[in-house]
Design an enzyme around this catalytic site. Structure first.
Site: not given
Ligand SMILES: Cc1cc2nc3c(=O)[nH]c(=O)nc-3n(C[C@H](O)[C@H](O)[C@H](O)COP(=O)(O)OP(=O)(O)OC[C@H]3O[C@@H](n4cnc5c(N)ncnc54)[C@H](O)[C@@H]3O)c2cc1C
Length: 597
Positions: A17, A237, A252, A417, A249, A239, A117, A412, A218, A401, A283, A370
């Site tokens: 991002a 969420q 998926e 994401s 992780l 996962h 997915f 989500r 933060d 996020e 999920r 997650h």
């Protein structure tokens, strides 16, 4: 270098991002990125499975289907105008990444490869649709590297390994930030016209998590301490497939490639819970199914975990009944070599951390904390909105996020994401640059550093009668037990009380390292303060919501209640606790319905 800096646009965070925002802002304004991690170590680099876009490279797919799936996946809490915006922008933005040089995996005829997915469906066949564009199981890594190269080319100013500890607000406008240079311990001030927060999530609040150590909330804490409300923080969420106990992780994408969840009795468990989408239901649905199986004594060895099986025998066995065929309609048959090519990192993780080989053996997995659906409220241009009426705070933006647009609502979908960070990172970057062109520098206070210095001194001078490690452990454990996959009034009330007690005790945490150079002990204590704030806002928001929706599953209120609760939570952190308010969900053409997968 001087300790005071001036840039028109200052971006905090160098993940997907932040870098996308930087790329766009730097085309119209003097832009700097401040990041506590070296940019390419950001958590975006850990994303494995893919980025969602209705490119339709392997079968029919449409923006409308993507919009609908996301609305349904959000359990109707997502804002439909924002979701449609994202689904539309998805297609050009994925091609834009391709043209920047992102090495996507390819179809045989050279187009961007796509895989199924969870929650993404073909409306004609009622089977999972191939919508996730991917680069093996390193999609996020490739996005991060590609964007970083572009930013370097565009001469973005980088302050690597600088941690922002405060946001400067003057007369309701953002005026800059204060950061500590990790290598010297010196405080630096940044005077800016626009500030964009792109600081990622806060999954380290929970005991078992897929999140990086840097995911300490933060951005949430700094903004909340400035009186900015947090939106929908109760929705976090889990996962379904983290490595047992460790939480690391397993994408998926494994189930996208035909992997199947099996319980301790050797049964495919999702047949029962989601007859159509099965292992590729959303999920929240899959995590709850696993939790119930374990609770009813059907975990592997009667423990908390299930098996995730992606061995070619199992994938081939279920391919036909799952409607999985080759693009030309011929029966789908895979081999160990193909699985290895599509999921190299996953196989490597399992060999390293578990000593097992996923092409020969099943992986033991359990739900892992997650993703933060909630965060700093924004509109689709990344502008931070600070009340029920969506009033814009001048000069302040958030993306990724840490932000809540809200496109994910109560849950989500996978691949949305990586999409969110590039779509809204781009919008925030553009808007922040435009704002900085049309506005002068706001005034900057002489005592800008004071609040930060106070926080640092408090930790350095504390008697140290409490331990950060103990407080962190107790927080993670109470949040995992009571504000996790399933929730009750009693449990959440206990969690709120516990977090408040921990916040009191936190005041007495000190450090043994009083030095200046890379004082990570000091910064970890400061981050624990951010985690506690994130945990408190989450638990208080969750306790108030008396219904079950998406990731917020209450045993005492098992049903969704649209009449009372089809609304976004806003939580303000005041000196005397958390104050809650609510705002409308932007509905559209999709009327809330019961979700069936
Ligand atoms: C293991 C894993 C796999 C995932 N797989 C997928 C997937 O396949 N598809 C998908 O769509 N999503 C996936 N996700 C989710 C997605 O990757 C993340 O939500 C997304 O990458 C977050 O991007 P971001 O830019 O918001 O934050 P990040 O990439 O985490 O960047 C945050 C940045 O903020 C900086 N920062 C934070 N605090 C401060 C501070 N105080 N001062 C200065 N800098 C600060 C950090 O240094 C970092 O540069 C996955 C997540 C995880 C954890």
């Amino acid at each position: 270098m001087s300790n005071h800096h001036q840039h028109e646009v200052v971006i905090v965070g160098a993940g997907g991002a932040g870098l996308m925002a930087a790329l766009y802002a730097s085309r119209g304004a003097d832009t700097a990125v401040i990041s506590k991690l070296y940019p390419t170590r950001s958590h975006t680099g850990a994303a494995q499975g893919g980025i969602g876009a209705a490119l339709g490279n392997l079968e029919k797919d449409t923006v409308e289907w993507h919009t609908y799936d996301t609305v349904k996946g959000s359990d109707y809490l997502g804002d439909q105008d924002s979701i449609e915006f994202m689904a539309k922008e998805a297609i050009p933005v994925v091609y834009e990444l391709e043209h920047m040089g992102l090495p996507f995996s390819r179809t045989e005829d050279g187009r961007i490869a796509q895989r199924p997915f969870g929650g993404h469906m073909n409306k004609e066949t009622n089977k999972p649709v191939t919508r996730a564009a991917y680069a093996a199981d390193r999609t996020g890594h490739m996005i991060l590297q590609t964007l970083y190269q572009q930013c370097v080319k565009n001469e973005v100013n980088f302050y690597d390994e600088f941690q922002v500890l405060d946001l400067i607000v003057e007369d309701g406008k953002t005026a800059g930030v204060v950061a500590v240079d990790l290598s010297t311990g010196e405080l630096h001030t940044y005077h800016a016209k626009s500030v964009i927060f792109a600081t990622g999530g806060h999954g380290r609040v929970w005991e078992v998590t897929s999140n990086a150590y840097a995911y300490t909330g933060d951005g949430v804490a700094i903004a909340a301490r400035k009186g900015i409300p947090m939106e929908d923080m109760e929705f976090f969420q889990f996962h379904p497939t983290g490595i047992k106990k460790l939480g690391i992780l397993i994408t998926e994408g494994v189930r996208g490639e035909g992997g199947v969840l099996i319980n301790g009795e050797g049964e495919r468990l999702m047949d029962k819970y989601a007859p159509n989408a099965k292992d590729l239901a959303s999920r929240d649905v899959v995590s709850r199914a696993m939790y119930i199986e374990a609770r009813e004594g059907r975990g592997v060895n009667k423990e908390k975990h299930m098996y995730l099986d992606v061995t070619p025998e199992v994938v081939n066995k279920y391919a036909k009944s799952d409607g999985r065929t080759n693009p030309d309609g011929t029966p789908y048959v895979t081999t160990a070599e193909e699985i290895l090519t599509k999921l190299p990192d996953i196989i490597d993780f399992c060999r390293t951390y578990l000593g097992i080989d996923p092409v020969k053996q099943p992986m033991p997995v359990q739900p892992t904390a997650h993703y933060a659906m909630g965060g700093i409220p924004t509109n689709v241009y990344g502008e931070v909105v600070i009340d029920e009426k969506n009033t814009i705070m001048p000069g302040f933006y958030a993306a990724g996020e840490v932000a809540c647009v809200s496109v994910h609502g109560a849950n989500r979908l996978g691949t949305n994401s990586l999409l969110d960070i590039v779509v809204f990172g781009k919008q925030a970057g553009k808007k922040a640059a435009e704002y900085s062109k049309n506005n002068k520098y706001p005034s900057f206070p002489d005592d800008a550093k004071e609040n930060t210095q106070k926080q640092v001194d408090h930790i350095l001078n504390s008697d140290g009668s409490e331990s950060a490690a103990d407080i962190g452990k107790e927080m993670k454990s109470v949040m995992m037990d009571h504000v996790g996959v399933f929730r009750t009034e009693e449990g959440m009330a206990k969690a709120v009380e516990k977090i408040r007690e921990l916040k009191e005790r936190y005041q007495k945490v000190g450090v043994t390292d009083k030095g200046k150079v890379f004082n990570t002990e000091l910064l970890n204590v400061w981050e624990l303060g951010c985690l506690l704030d994130s945990a408190e806002i989450t638990a208080v928001s969750a306790l108030a919501r008396k219904e079950s929706r998406g990731a917020h599953a209450r045993e005492d209120y098992p049903k969704r209640d649209d009449k009372t609760w089809l609304k976004h939570t806003l939580a303000w952190m005041n000196d005397d606790g958390i104050k809650l308010g609510y705002k409308d969900v932007q509905l559209g053409k999709y009327e809330p319905k019961e979700r069936v997968y």
